[in-house]
Structure formats: C-alpha cells, structure tokens
Design a protein around this motif. Structure first.
Motif, PDB file in Angstrom:
ATOM      1  N   SER A  70       0.838  -1.185   0.000  1.00  0.00           N
ATOM      2  CA  SER A  70       0.000   0.000   0.000  1.00  0.00           C
ATOM      3  C   SER A  70       0.880   1.244   0.000  1.00  0.00           C
ATOM      4  CB  SER A  70      -0.896  -0.013   1.243  1.00  0.00           C
ATOM      5  OG  SER A  70      -1.611   1.185   1.361  1.00  0.00           O
ATOM      6  N   ALA A  71       0.458   2.269  -0.740  1.00  0.00           N
ATOM      7  CA  ALA A  71       1.275   3.477  -0.853  1.00  0.00           C
ATOM      8  C   ALA A  71       0.386   4.661  -1.225  1.00  0.00           C
ATOM      9  CB  ALA A  71       2.362   3.280  -1.912  1.00  0.00           C
ATOM     10  N   PRO A  72       0.843   5.890  -0.949  1.00  0.00           N
ATOM     11  CA  PRO A  72       0.067   7.075  -1.332  1.00  0.00           C
ATOM     12  C   PRO A  72      -0.063   7.174  -2.852  1.00  0.00           C
ATOM     13  CG  PRO A  72       1.753   7.623   0.288  1.00  0.00           C
ATOM     14  CD  PRO A  72       2.058   6.236  -0.192  1.00  0.00           C
ATOM     15  N   CYS A  73      -1.129   7.814  -3.289  1.00  0.00           N
ATOM     16  CA  CYS A  73      -1.336   7.991  -4.723  1.00  0.00           C
ATOM     17  C   CYS A  73      -2.342   9.113  -4.949  1.00  0.00           C
ATOM     18  CB  CYS A  73      -1.834   6.700  -5.373  1.00  0.00           C
ATOM     19  SG  CYS A  73      -3.437   6.146  -4.753  1.00  0.00           S
ATOM     20  N   ILE A  74      -2.470   9.506  -6.190  1.00  0.00           N
ATOM     21  CA  ILE A  74      -3.474  10.495  -6.588  1.00  0.00           C
ATOM     22  C   ILE A  74      -4.410   9.839  -7.595  1.00  0.00           C
ATOM     23  CG2 ILE A  74      -3.879  12.660  -7.818  1.00  0.00           C
ATOM     24  CD1 ILE A  74      -1.302  13.728  -6.682  1.00  0.00           C
ATOM     25  N   VAL A  75      -5.698   9.948  -7.341  1.00  0.00           N
ATOM     26  CA  VAL A  75      -6.697   9.409  -8.260  1.00  0.00           C
ATOM     27  C   VAL A  75      -7.702  10.501  -8.594  1.00  0.00           C
ATOM     28  CG1 VAL A  75      -6.479   7.064  -7.342  1.00  0.00           C
ATOM     29  CG2 VAL A  75      -8.223   8.595  -6.420  1.00  0.00           C
ATOM     30  N   VAL A  76      -8.315  10.366  -9.748  1.00  0.00           N
ATOM     31  CA  VAL A  76      -9.430  11.235 -10.123  1.00  0.00           C
ATOM     32  C   VAL A  76     -10.685  10.376 -10.102  1.00  0.00           C
ATOM     33  CG1 VAL A  76     -10.444  12.714 -11.883  1.00  0.00           C
ATOM     34  CG2 VAL A  76      -7.967  12.729 -11.512  1.00  0.00           C
ATOM     35  N   SER A  77     -11.612  10.749  -9.246  1.00  0.00           N
ATOM     36  CA  SER A  77     -12.855   9.996  -9.070  1.00  0.00           C
ATOM     37  C   SER A  77     -13.946  10.568  -9.961  1.00  0.00           C
ATOM     38  CB  SER A  77     -13.293  10.060  -7.601  1.00  0.00           C
ATOM     39  OG  SER A  77     -14.652   9.694  -7.453  1.00  0.00           O
ATOM     40  N   HIS A  78     -14.628   9.681 -10.674  1.00  0.00           N
ATOM     41  CA  HIS A  78     -15.801  10.051 -11.470  1.00  0.00           C
ATOM     42  C   HIS A  78     -16.993   9.278 -10.918  1.00  0.00           C
ATOM     43  CE1 HIS A  78     -13.583  12.098 -14.779  1.00  0.00           C
ATOM     44  NE2 HIS A  78     -12.624  11.273 -14.402  1.00  0.00           N
ATOM     45  N   LYS A  79     -17.982   9.992 -10.389  1.00  0.00           N
ATOM     46  CA  LYS A  79     -19.180   9.350  -9.853  1.00  0.00           C
ATOM     47  C   LYS A  79     -20.355   9.585 -10.799  1.00  0.00           C
ATOM     48  CE  LYS A  79     -17.832  10.129  -5.023  1.00  0.00           C
ATOM     49  NZ  LYS A  79     -18.105  10.966  -3.837  1.00  0.00           N
ATOM     50  N   PHE A  80     -21.170   8.545 -10.965  1.00  0.00           N
ATOM     51  CA  PHE A  80     -22.346   8.615 -11.823  1.00  0.00           C
ATOM     52  C   PHE A  80     -23.575   8.277 -10.981  1.00  0.00           C
ATOM     53  CE2 PHE A  80     -18.649   7.542 -14.270  1.00  0.00           C
ATOM     54  CZ  PHE A  80     -18.723   8.359 -15.381  1.00  0.00           C
ATOM     55  N   LEU A  81     -24.534   9.210 -10.937  1.00  0.00           N
ATOM     56  CA  LEU A  81     -25.731   9.042 -10.109  1.00  0.00           C
ATOM     57  C   LEU A  81     -26.968   9.155 -11.005  1.00  0.00           C
ATOM     58  CD1 LEU A  81     -23.516  11.074  -8.498  1.00  0.00           C
ATOM     59  CD2 LEU A  81     -25.108  10.597  -6.635  1.00  0.00           C
ATOM     60  N   PRO A  82     -27.562   8.028 -11.409  1.00  0.00           N
ATOM     61  CA  PRO A  82     -28.706   8.060 -12.329  1.00  0.00           C
ATOM     62  C   PRO A  82     -30.052   8.029 -11.608  1.00  0.00           C
ATOM     63  CG  PRO A  82     -27.861   5.838 -12.177  1.00  0.00           C
ATOM     64  CD  PRO A  82     -27.041   6.667 -11.224  1.00  0.00           C
ATOM     65  N   VAL A  83     -31.048   8.669 -12.216  1.00  0.00           N
ATOM     66  CA  VAL A  83     -32.407   8.623 -11.690  1.00  0.00           C
ATOM     67  C   VAL A  83     -33.384   8.783 -12.854  1.00  0.00           C
ATOM     68  CG1 VAL A  83     -32.446  11.107 -11.215  1.00  0.00           C
ATOM     69  CG2 VAL A  83     -33.999   9.593  -9.979  1.00  0.00           C
ATOM     70  N   TYR A  84     -34.474   8.038 -12.813  1.00  0.00           N
ATOM     71  CA  TYR A  84     -35.493   8.122 -13.869  1.00  0.00           C
ATOM     72  C   TYR A  84     -36.571   9.116 -13.456  1.00  0.00           C
ATOM     73  CZ  TYR A  84     -39.170   6.913 -17.144  1.00  0.00           C
ATOM     74  OH  TYR A  84     -40.143   6.980 -18.111  1.00  0.00           O
ATOM     75  N   LEU A  85     -36.869  10.074 -14.344  1.00  0.00           N
ATOM     76  CA  LEU A  85     -37.909  11.072 -14.086  1.00  0.00           C
ATOM     77  C   LEU A  85     -39.073  10.978 -15.065  1.00  0.00           C
ATOM     78  CD1 LEU A  85     -35.862  14.320 -13.291  1.00  0.00           C
ATOM     79  CD2 LEU A  85     -36.924  12.726 -11.685  1.00  0.00           C
ATOM     80  N   GLY A  86     -38.863  10.378 -16.215  1.00  0.00           N
ATOM     81  CA  GLY A  86     -39.937  10.257 -17.191  1.00  0.00           C
ATOM     82  C   GLY A  86     -40.368  11.595 -17.761  1.00  0.00           C
ATOM     83  N   GLU A  87     -41.675  11.781 -17.895  1.00  0.00           N
ATOM     84  CA  GLU A  87     -42.206  12.996 -18.517  1.00  0.00           C
ATOM     85  C   GLU A  87     -41.922  14.250 -17.696  1.00  0.00           C
ATOM     86  OE1 GLU A  87     -46.319  12.302 -19.195  1.00  0.00           O
ATOM     87  OE2 GLU A  87     -45.986  10.889 -20.856  1.00  0.00           O
TER      88      GLU A  87
END
Length: 388
Positions: A93-110
């Motif tokens: 284990s060691a330090p690092c830099i990451v770029v996080s991409h989060k995706f949050l979907p929701v259905y709304l319809g009309e």
C-alpha cells in the motif's frame, strides 16, 4: 520458464487475469469453449485434464515476459510461497493520486420535459442517446454536470481529485460520500425542476438509488503485479471496509490492504481490459483505469462517455422492469418503445469500423460486468409484449 505442476481452475483463471482478457478472448486464444472458463470460475479446485494442461502450458509460454513475471509472483502468493524474488516483486500500500468520477442516475420520465428543454445540447454518446446538460454546482467537486436524456433519465456526473495515503482511506471516503452525494443529487435535480417549471410547483425528484464510480489512477509508484493489484482494489474497494452500517463505514482492520497486495489479490468477477497502451479493470460496482502517455491509449473521456450512456440505459430499463415486477404492463412513449431499446442495444454491443482494439476490450468489459445487455433484452421483451 515457469512450470505449473498441476493446472486447476484457479491457475487457469490466474493466467487469464495476467493476460487481461475477457472470458471470450481467453477462450478464443486457447481454442476452447467459453463455457469451460465459466466452469473454472464456479469450481476453481477442478483439476485440468492432461490435454487442457498442455494448452495452458503453451498459453503461458506465449505470454510476454511481464505477464510471465506477474503470473509467477501471484502464483507464489497463491501457494503461500515467499521466496526472495517473489517477495521483492510484491508491492505494498502506498500514497497515490486518483481522479474519481461518480455517476448518479435517476429516472424522471415525462417530468423531465421542461428541464430537458433548458439544457445545452450535447453530442450523442456510444449508445446514440439524445442528451443535454446543465451545470451541477456541487460544493466540492472539481467538475459537476447534470446530463439529461430525452428518454426521461438524469445522470449526475461528479469529478473529484483525491490524494490518499491508501486505498482503504479512499474506500472509506467513497462509501461515506455516497450517502451525501445521493441526497445532494436529489436536491439539485429538484431545484432545477423548480427553476425551469412554469409554475414552480413540481414533485420532488427521488434520490438516485446508487452511485457507480470510475477511478483514474494518476500519480503512483506501482508497476507490474503491484499495479494489477492496485487496479483491482480500485475497482472493487468493498474488500477493504466494513459496510454493515452504511452510515458508519469503517476500515476492516490494519494490514488488510497490505495483505491484498502481498497475495496479488484479484476479484474473481472483475474483468481486466488492456490494449497494450493502457490498463484497466471493470467490476460490478466500479471501473479503474491507468492511462499511459501514449497517443494510442484510451482517454478517460471515452470511458466516461460510455458510462454515462450505460447508466442512463440502466436506469431506464430498471424503471421498465420494476413496473413488470409490480404486476403491471409497462407503457412508454412510442419514440422510446422496445425499438428504441433495441437500437441502443445494437449500438452499444456492435463494434464500429473505426473502433480500436483497446476501446472494444474496454466496452465489452464494462458491458459484461454491468449486465446491461441482459437487462436491455428483458426490458425490450416486456415492452414488446405490452406495446407490440
């Protein structure tokens, strides 16, 4: 030359992992049925017959020196061997830099209608879905956008840069932030609906049911088998934390992460994707990716574009299947009937003439682990039955 005294399903799957191949690719290279690989996944202790062992010996001999070294190190860890050469090659284990991409979907319809009209048009992604965007204005993310799809789905995308001392720290942050991010996304979508609704009175948006993450591994010190393990842990971080209480995510304990590195841990259902110039892993709950400074390498934007469409279609198909589960016939606008889903399915699963081998492997790995193709087919069937 590495010698495997007895090939079992476990060693065969280890070979597939270091070659970073999908089940289909591995089976094709070996000249065997994909069903055989699936049987190894179900029964790792199964001893291979002499003819199969010879095929695996040949496949191992044809691996690159880097792949053979990764196989040797991880095989030694699998057998509990700690010879000097293997121990020296195992990362920690060691330090690092990451770029996080989060995706949050929701259905709304009309309900999405007026909000969609207010968005800025955006080019279609891999699935060919019409979409528009509005700013997300997240309080801490470096970038946040609200992607609105004409089929009635919203996918919120958050991009956050994180410097962490360990993947365990990242996993704790990841799961703790999911609760607050889901609540924020619901509030943000509701606020946008109120802002762009004619009378300002709208039904509150539900919070997204889940979050999917993509991690781009930036600055780090791993190589070889250590990098493979790092990408596996990034894609499947649940092995590092206790999630019994979602409101109080805690590390599993001291030394767990180092043990995963020492053992060359790999999730049995995660699929590596590698086209030679970049490396990544696709899992059920997330994707990890390590770009290489090569003009042939995949870009993170290509992965993000695919995930946006995948999550939009997941939310849409889930809405349809939930209606079926409730004992009702799903009814959708004609332009989003089963033919719409069929078109999206074909566009996502069919290789394009200009598609690179790296992109194809990435696309297939993400689609396989997400199980989206099966859901799309089920949703198509449900709509076809109720809306022929």
């Amino acid at each position: 030359m590495i010698a495997v005294d007895q090939w079992t399903g476990e060693e065969a799957l280890l070979l597939r992992s270091v070659r970073r191949q999908s089940v289909r690719e591995f089976a094709q290279d070996l000249g065997i049925s994909p069903r055989t690989v699936s049987q190894w996944q179900r029964n790792k202790e199964r001893v291979c017959r002499p003819a199969m062992a010879q095929i695996l010996d040949t496949a191992l001999a044809q691996c690159t020196p880097e792949e053979q070294e990764a196989f040797r190190v991880r095989l030694a860890a699998l057998r509990g061997e700690t010879d000097g050469a293997a121990a020296a090659a195992v990362a920690q284990s060691a330090p690092c830099i990451v770029v996080s991409h989060k995706f949050l979907p929701v259905y709304l319809g009309e309900r999405l209608g007026s909000l969609y009209a207010a968005g800025t048009p955006r080019p279609s992604g891999p699935a060919g879905l019409d979409q528009r965007v509005l700013p997300g204005k997240h309080r801490s993310a470096q970038s946040s956008t609200v992607h609105m799809y004409a089929c009635g789905v919203v996918v919120v995308h958050l991009e956050e840069r994180q410097r962490v001392d360990s993947f365990t720290d990242l996993a704790v942050w990841r799961y703790r932030s999911y609760l607050t991010d889901r609540a924020w996304a619901g509030e943000r979508i509701t606020g946008l609906l109120e802002q762009h609704c004619a009378d300002g009175q709208v039904e509150a948006s539900p919070d997204p049911e889940y979050v999917l993450s993509v991690y781009e591994l930036r600055e780090h010190a791993w190589s070889g088998a250590g990098l493979d393990t790092a990408l596996q842990l990034l894609a499947t971080p649940s092995v590092l934390v206790d999630r019994q209480d979602p409101a109080n995510i805690v590390p599993l304990g001291a030394g767990v992460e180092d043990a995963k590195f020492r053992d060359g841990w790999a999730h049995p259902e995660a699929l590596p994707f590698d086209g030679g110039a970049s490396r990544g892993v696709a899992g059920w709950s997330g994707i990890s990716y390590h770009p290489q400074p090569d003009e042939r390498a995949l870009t993170i934007n290509q992965i993000v574009a695919l995930e946006l469409d995948v999550q939009a279609l997941w939310a849409l198909s889930s809405h349809i299947l939930h209606i079926v589960e409730d004992g009702q016939d799903p009814v959708m606008p004609r332009e989003y009937s089963w033919r719409f889903l069929r078109g999206a399915y074909v566009r996502l699963t069919t290789a394009r003439p200009t598609e690179t081998a790296q992109h194809r492997v990435m696309r297939e790995a993400i689609l396989t682990t997400s199980e989206l193709p099966d859901r799309l087919r089920a949703a198509q069937d449900a709509l076809r039955d109720s809306n022929p």
